[in-house]
Design an enzyme around this catalytic site. Structure first.
Site, PDB file in Angstrom:
ATOM      1  N   ARG A 133       0.382  -1.279   0.274  1.00  0.00           N
ATOM      2  CA  ARG A 133      -0.253   0.127  -0.067  1.00  0.00           C
ATOM      3  C   ARG A 133       0.928   1.072   0.298  1.00  0.00           C
ATOM      4  O   ARG A 133       1.801   1.243   0.726  1.00  0.00           O
ATOM      5  CB  ARG A 133      -0.936   0.321   1.166  1.00  0.00           C
ATOM      6  CG  ARG A 133      -1.192   1.828   1.591  1.00  0.00           C
ATOM      7  CD  ARG A 133      -2.708   1.188   2.448  1.00  0.00           C
ATOM      8  NE  ARG A 133      -3.692   0.549   1.722  1.00  0.00           N
ATOM      9  CZ  ARG A 133      -5.351   0.631   2.207  1.00  0.00           C
ATOM     10  NH1 ARG A 133      -5.311   1.257   3.032  1.00  0.00           N
ATOM     11  NH2 ARG A 133      -6.189   0.128   2.368  1.00  0.00           N
TER      12      ARG A 133
ATOM     13  N   HIS B 153      -7.073   0.874  -6.700  1.00  0.00           N
ATOM     14  CA  HIS B 153      -7.461   0.335  -5.500  1.00  0.00           C
ATOM     15  C   HIS B 153      -7.343  -1.142  -5.919  1.00  0.00           C
ATOM     16  O   HIS B 153      -9.208  -1.448  -5.368  1.00  0.00           O
ATOM     17  CB  HIS B 153      -9.112   0.953  -3.829  1.00  0.00           C
ATOM     18  CG  HIS B 153      -8.026   0.179  -3.064  1.00  0.00           C
ATOM     19  ND1 HIS B 153      -7.264  -0.925  -2.744  1.00  0.00           N
ATOM     20  CD2 HIS B 153      -8.930   0.182  -1.479  1.00  0.00           C
ATOM     21  CE1 HIS B 153      -7.605  -1.441  -1.427  1.00  0.00           C
ATOM     22  NE2 HIS B 153      -8.287  -1.016  -0.962  1.00  0.00           N
TER      23      HIS B 153
ATOM     24  N   GLN C 213     -10.022  -4.051  -3.632  1.00  0.00           N
ATOM     25  CA  GLN C 213     -11.033  -3.321  -3.491  1.00  0.00           C
ATOM     26  C   GLN C 213     -12.073  -3.693  -4.340  1.00  0.00           C
ATOM     27  O   GLN C 213     -13.198  -4.095  -4.459  1.00  0.00           O
ATOM     28  CB  GLN C 213     -11.360  -1.722  -3.498  1.00  0.00           C
ATOM     29  CG  GLN C 213     -12.691  -1.119  -2.256  1.00  0.00           C
ATOM     30  CD  GLN C 213     -13.080  -1.551  -1.060  1.00  0.00           C
ATOM     31  OE1 GLN C 213     -12.113  -1.775  -0.060  1.00  0.00           O
ATOM     32  NE2 GLN C 213     -14.176  -2.780  -1.045  1.00  0.00           N
TER      33      GLN C 213
ATOM     34  N   ASP D 294     -16.800   7.191  -1.372  1.00  0.00           N
ATOM     35  CA  ASP D 294     -15.833   6.947  -0.706  1.00  0.00           C
ATOM     36  C   ASP D 294     -15.926   8.524  -0.296  1.00  0.00           C
ATOM     37  O   ASP D 294     -16.392   8.796  -0.721  1.00  0.00           O
ATOM     38  CB  ASP D 294     -14.758   7.166  -1.812  1.00  0.00           C
ATOM     39  CG  ASP D 294     -13.370   6.372  -1.293  1.00  0.00           C
ATOM     40  OD1 ASP D 294     -13.237   6.175  -0.013  1.00  0.00           O
ATOM     41  OD2 ASP D 294     -12.839   6.655  -1.933  1.00  0.00           O
TER      42      ASP D 294
ATOM     43  N   CYS E  50     -16.327   1.603   0.157  1.00  0.00           N
ATOM     44  CA  CYS E  50     -15.386   0.503   0.664  1.00  0.00           C
ATOM     45  C   CYS E  50     -14.698   0.428   2.231  1.00  0.00           C
ATOM     46  O   CYS E  50     -13.873  -0.504   2.350  1.00  0.00           O
ATOM     47  CB  CYS E  50     -13.774   1.100  -0.175  1.00  0.00           C
ATOM     48  SG  CYS E  50     -13.528   3.021   0.731  1.00  0.00           S
TER      49      CYS E  50
ATOM     50  N   ARG F  13     -13.660  -9.000   0.887  1.00  0.00           N
ATOM     51  CA  ARG F  13     -12.339  -8.590   0.304  1.00  0.00           C
ATOM     52  C   ARG F  13     -11.423 -10.401   0.712  1.00  0.00           C
ATOM     53  O   ARG F  13     -10.772 -10.172  -0.092  1.00  0.00           O
ATOM     54  CB  ARG F  13     -11.574  -7.754   1.881  1.00  0.00           C
ATOM     55  CG  ARG F  13     -12.000  -5.734   0.981  1.00  0.00           C
ATOM     56  CD  ARG F  13     -12.076  -5.524  -0.323  1.00  0.00           C
ATOM     57  NE  ARG F  13     -10.026  -4.835  -0.081  1.00  0.00           N
ATOM     58  CZ  ARG F  13      -9.566  -4.453   0.274  1.00  0.00           C
ATOM     59  NH1 ARG F  13      -9.685  -3.327   0.599  1.00  0.00           N
ATOM     60  NH2 ARG F  13      -8.225  -4.546   0.187  1.00  0.00           N
TER      61      ARG F  13
HETATM   62  N1   CP Z   1     -11.481  -0.546   2.508  1.00  0.00           N
HETATM   63  C1   CP Z   1     -10.016  -0.412   2.559  1.00  0.00           C
HETATM   64  O1   CP Z   1      -8.900  -0.789   1.659  1.00  0.00           O
HETATM   65  O2   CP Z   1      -9.921  -0.269   4.301  1.00  0.00           O
HETATM   66  P1   CP Z   1      -8.940   0.041   4.722  1.00  0.00           P
HETATM   67  O3   CP Z   1      -7.972   1.192   4.332  1.00  0.00           O
HETATM   68  O4   CP Z   1      -8.610  -0.284   6.049  1.00  0.00           O
HETATM   69  O5   CP Z   1      -7.403  -0.731   4.444  1.00  0.00           O
HETATM   70  N1  NVA Z   2     -10.116   6.445  -1.157  1.00  0.00           N
HETATM   71  C1  NVA Z   2      -9.831   6.047   0.609  1.00  0.00           C
HETATM   72  C2  NVA Z   2      -9.853   4.708   0.189  1.00  0.00           C
HETATM   73  C3  NVA Z   2      -9.843   3.749   1.287  1.00  0.00           C
HETATM   74  C4  NVA Z   2      -9.901   2.352   1.482  1.00  0.00           C
HETATM   75  C5  NVA Z   2      -8.326   6.423   0.329  1.00  0.00           C
HETATM   76  O1  NVA Z   2      -7.502   6.653   0.349  1.00  0.00           O
HETATM   77  O2  NVA Z   2      -7.966   7.019   1.116  1.00  0.00           O
END
Ligand code: CP
Ligand code: NVA
Length: 308
Positions: free
Chosen positions: A102, A129, A132, A225, A265, A293
């Protein structure tokens, strides 16, 4: 394919195959537990940002199938700071069998994949993502059935990383995708161009609007989101001024198809982009989505490890 970096790197058939495998692994898990297909395999998980779902679901996906996972926090490896990404990738390739990362900058997950000798999974970047979107697609199919071509998916809010992957998976599966975003917060133009190329093959229709009310007419799925993604915190106050007309609330949901499902998400900023009433109401599938997930990622891990 060595890695899982973007939905658009795969064909519609490959995405469908991953979803079929996810359905199978989910059934197996609830019936008698998963077979130990990841025995002897360790997933290295590199996090530059916080996480609940991604961290826990990947860890548990490995454990359910007899494997293990190793969490590497932002402070530990200092990706690209303490050590170059190329060196991190080559070192970890000798310790673990597969990586998930990430990152802030999408370029960094691409570099990890380029330099590592083991598969790399994108666990969210500033661009997309994809894990997701696979869980989201699994959830939509569970609700509407596999013959879901022509379904209307409407995204309301900030055109962000989650939008990119949702748009791509929708195009791949022949769903019509509509986004309603305020001016200046449109989906990534490069991602839109890729979606248009996919849609030309699958017959999916893509529509980009400003008006959330117009966007949800006939919608089978409403998706939203956060208005401020990780890494954009200094813009939060400005975004709180811009986005309120894009809130997914009971009134907006009542303008969609009567059987619409509402997706997010998570993490949700309740009563900002999504009201409590909708999040906890009869149309919401947000927790099913989060739980999926686990199953979607087992399928991705299994294919990349050659374990299924
Ligand atoms: N939706 C998602 O990726 O959640 P987290 O940021 O908690 O991993
Ligand atoms: N768009 C959000 C998604 C988190 C899972 C972010 O990048 O923070």
């Amino acid at each position: 394919m060595k890695d899982f970096l973007a939905i658009s790197d795969y064909s519609s058939e490959e995405i469908q195959d991953l979803l079929d495998l996810a359905v199978k692994l989910k059934k197996e898990y609830f019936k008698k537990g998963n077979k130990k297909i990841f025995k002897g395999k360790v997933l290295g998980m590199i996090f530059q940002k916080p996480s609940l779902r991604t961290r826990v679901s990947f860890d548990m996906a490995m454990r359910h199938c007899g494997g293990d996972a190793l969490y590497l926090s932002p402070n530990e490896i200092g990706l690209g700071k303490r050590e170059s990404i190329a060196d991190v990738a080559r070192v970890l390739s000798g310790y673990v069998q597969i990586l998930m990362a990430r990152v802030f900058d999408h370029e960094h997950v691409l570099q990890l994949a380029q330099w590592s000798e083991i598969p790399v999974i994108n666990g969210l970047s500033d661009y997309n993502h994809p894990c997701q979107a696979m869980a989201d697609a699994l959830t939509v199919i569970e609700k509407f059935g596999k013959k879901s071509k022509g379904l209307n998916v409407s995204y309301v809010g900030d055109g962000n990383n989650v939008t990119t992957s949702l748009m791509h998976v929708s195009a791949q599966l022949g769903w019509n995708f509509t986004a309603a975003t305020p001016e200046g917060y449109d989906p990534n133009p490069k991602a839109v161009q890729i979606a248009e190329e996919i849609a030309a093959k699958t017959g999916s229709r893509l529509t980009f609007l400003r008006d959330p009310h117009e966007a949800v007419k006939g919608a089978h799925v409403i998706y939203t989101d956060t208005w401020t993604s990780m890494g954009q915190e200094e813009e939060a106050a400005k975004r709180e001024q811009v986005f309120p007309p894009y809130q997914v609330n009971a009134k907006l949901v009542s303008e969609a198809d009567k059987d619409v499902i509402v997706m997010h998400c998570l993490p949700a900023h309740r009563n900002h982009e999504l009201t409590d009433e909708v999040a906890d109401g009869p149309h919401s599938v947000i927790f099913q989505q989060a739980h999926n997930r686990l199953h979607a990622q087992k399928a991705i891990l299994a294919r990349l490890l050659g374990a299924a």
